[in-house]
Design a protein around this motif. Structure first.
Motif, mmCIF file in Angstrom:
data_model
loop_
_atom_site.group_PDB
_atom_site.id
_atom_site.type_symbol
_atom_site.label_atom_id
_atom_site.label_comp_id
_atom_site.label_asym_id
_atom_site.label_seq_id
_atom_site.Cartn_x
_atom_site.Cartn_y
_atom_site.Cartn_z
ATOM 1 N N ASN A 52 16.508 2.970 6.022
ATOM 2 C CA ASN A 52 15.612 4.014 5.524
ATOM 3 C C ASN A 52 14.325 3.416 4.956
ATOM 4 O O ASN A 52 13.225 3.921 5.213
ATOM 5 N N LEU A 53 14.460 2.351 4.173
ATOM 6 C CA LEU A 53 13.279 1.717 3.589
ATOM 7 C C LEU A 53 12.435 1.043 4.658
ATOM 8 O O LEU A 53 11.195 1.065 4.589
ATOM 9 N N ILE A 54 13.083 0.444 5.646
ATOM 10 C CA ILE A 54 12.345 -0.188 6.735
ATOM 11 C C ILE A 54 11.536 0.857 7.499
ATOM 12 O O ILE A 54 10.346 0.660 7.804
ATOM 13 N N GLN A 55 12.153 1.993 7.804
ATOM 14 C CA GLN A 55 11.452 3.043 8.545
ATOM 15 C C GLN A 55 10.306 3.631 7.728
ATOM 16 O O GLN A 55 9.261 3.995 8.288
ATOM 17 N N LYS A 56 10.492 3.716 6.428
ATOM 18 C CA LYS A 56 9.406 4.194 5.566
ATOM 19 C C LYS A 56 8.217 3.236 5.633
ATOM 20 O O LYS A 56 7.061 3.664 5.698
ATOM 21 N N ALA A 57 8.505 1.939 5.633
ATOM 22 C CA ALA A 57 7.437 0.946 5.725
ATOM 23 C C ALA A 57 6.705 1.056 7.057
ATOM 24 O O ALA A 57 5.473 0.997 7.115
ATOM 25 N N VAL A 58 7.462 1.227 8.148
ATOM 26 C CA VAL A 58 6.848 1.378 9.466
ATOM 27 C C VAL A 58 5.933 2.596 9.491
ATOM 28 O O VAL A 58 4.817 2.556 10.029
ATOM 29 N N LYS A 59 6.383 3.695 8.906
ATOM 30 C CA LYS A 59 5.566 4.911 8.837
ATOM 31 C C LYS A 59 4.288 4.669 8.041
ATOM 32 O O LYS A 59 3.207 5.153 8.415
ATOM 33 N N ASN A 60 4.391 3.907 6.973
ATOM 34 C CA ASN A 60 3.210 3.587 6.173
ATOM 35 C C ASN A 60 2.185 2.795 6.981
ATOM 36 O O ASN A 60 0.971 3.006 6.841
ATOM 37 N N PHE A 61 2.656 1.876 7.811
ATOM 38 C CA PHE A 61 1.735 1.122 8.660
ATOM 39 C C PHE A 61 0.993 2.065 9.600
ATOM 40 O O PHE A 61 -0.215 1.931 9.821
ATOM 41 N N GLU A 62 1.707 3.008 10.175
ATOM 42 C CA GLU A 62 1.096 3.966 11.098
ATOM 43 C C GLU A 62 0.035 4.805 10.382
ATOM 44 O O GLU A 62 -1.049 5.063 10.930
ATOM 45 N N LEU A 63 0.344 5.233 9.155
ATOM 46 C CA LEU A 63 -0.607 6.044 8.390
ATOM 47 C C LEU A 63 -1.835 5.223 7.998
ATOM 48 O O LEU A 63 -2.960 5.725 8.040
#
Length: 417
Positions: free
Chosen positions: A363-374
């Motif tokens: 979950n935390l890894i996916q949140k980080a990936v989403k932050n990179f996209e944003l």
């Protein structure tokens, strides 16, 4: 030197000694300034030994600075007037063709503008020493070269025995050179004594009259709010100390290198993006926060959210040390929509890399990936082209490059050369 562990800052000191007449090695008490400085000094004197030596420095400074060069003057700030004596001596010797490598000054407090109003510019340069990174303390597996993260399409890989328990030990013990061989339990006892003496020892080098109770309350509040954008209002509410007094104490803790201010990164963002400007505060070493709050491994394991903040503090410490070795700087990014990127490292050539810092977990890894996209949507295209890598620092034991090019990196795998 027996049991001495090499420091990354050594190459910087050598480089500066070859260019300048004097090098000021500065940093908090206990980070190993004097020990490292002695590697380069041919003669030395300590001004913190006794009152007689300090009196001699005031009455006969030429006696203090005389000796084989580079001449180390340790804890110079105890007699601030020695700064201008050294500056003048460098000028005089440069006329004789002895321009570089004359003096090393070391001290636990940054010189004030008043002390250096006759600037040491082009004569005395400054080098700051931190506590030890995991690489320097011998706790890194040295599997991922930090410098490679500033090259396009570099892949990382590696596996080690590190686990969350190890990282908690590193957080509690810290990177203090004299404590790296101790157990976390014994190390934190010494660090607690260090923290208790900040008012009576370190801050008094600034000729201030700190209130020990207020200082302790402020340090505890900062420890609770580590790695956050805690405002002066928040800290004032917690400590019952006025904002003006808090601001003064924050400046003083920074001046003795106990506290670091992480600045926001806001260059080259799209015009519609409003970046926040409140800094984040980090102690020189996460062990200070642990000792000030009397935390231990059991308490941290029972509060993973809090552990995450202290792991971030540990990671920021190491990222700063590695970035400074490459001549770069560490920032964070946060905008008005609360997109929060833990660290952005930018090098002098304007290449940069993004870092999210997470204990681990999908979950935390996916949140980080989403932050990179944003983040990508908020950066001007010409600036984004200079982003060399996207990285997620974890408290795990595996480093790997995902199919999308994002690097998952165990903190204990990083090194730099």
């Amino acid at each position: 030197m027996k049991n001495y562990k090499p420091r990354l800052i050594e190459s910087k000191i050598k480089e500066k000694l070859d260019l300048f007449g004097g090098v000021l090695i500065q940093g908090a008490r206990g980070v190993g300034k004097t020990t490292t400085a002695q590697l380069f000094a041919k003669s030395s004197i300590r001004l913190d030994i006794d009152e007689e030596t300090q009196q001699l420095a005031r009455l006969s400074p030429k006696t203090i600075i005389a000796g084989e060069v580079p001449r180390l003057i340790d804890e110079w700030q105890i007699v601030p007037s020695i700064w201008n004596v050294v500056r003048h001596e460098i000028d005089d010797r440069s006329l004789e063709g002895k321009g570089s490598g004359q003096f090393i000054l070391s001290g636990s407090a940054a010189p004030t503008d008043n002390e250096t109003r006759h600037s040491g510019s082009m004569r005395i340069t400054k080098v700051s020493v931190d506590t030890m990174s995991l690489m320097e303390s011998g706790d890194s597996s040295n599997l991922v070269n930090f410098a490679d993260l500033f090259k396009k399409n570099v892949k990382v890989n590696g596996i080690s025995k590190h686990d969350v328990d190890n990282y908690i030990d590193f957080i509690i013990r810290g990177g203090w050179p004299q404590l790296t061989s101790l157990s976390p339990e014994n190390a934190t006892k010494k660090i607690a004594d260090y923290v208790n003496n900040i008012s009576s020892v370190d801050l008094r080098t600034l000729n201030s009259e700190p209130d020990p109770i207020r200082t302790a309350a402020l340090i505890r509040s900062l420890s609770r709010n580590i790695a956050t954008n805690a405002t002066l209002e928040t800290i004032s509410t917690e400590t019952k100390i006025s904002r003006q007094t808090i601001r003064k104490y924050l400046d003083q803790l920074t001046q003795i290198f106990i506290l670091n201010e992480l600045h926001p990164w806001s260059t080259h963002i799209r015009s519609s993006v409003r970046a926040k400007v409140t800094p984040k505060w980090f102690f020189l070493d996460p062990s200070i926060a642990i000792a000030s709050l009397n935390l231990n491994k059991a308490k941290l394991l029972n509060d993973l959210e809090t552990l995450g903040f202290y792991f971030e503090s540990l990671a920021i410490r190491d990222l700063r040390i590695y970035a400074h070795y490459l001549g770069g700087e560490v920032y964070f990014f946060q905008d008005s929509n609360n997109l929060d990127i833990d660290a952005i490292v930018e090098l002098p050539d304007e290449s940069w890399a993004i870092f999210e810092i997470k204990l681990g977990g999908d979950n935390l890894i996916q949140k980080a990936v989403k932050n990179f996209e944003l983040l990508r949507t908020k950066i001007k295209p010409e600036k984004w082209k200079k982003c060399m890598s996207m990285n997620i620092i974890t408290a795990k034991n595996i480093s790997i490059t995902r199919e999308d090019g994002i690097n998952i990196i165990a903190l204990g795998h990083l090194f730099v050369k």
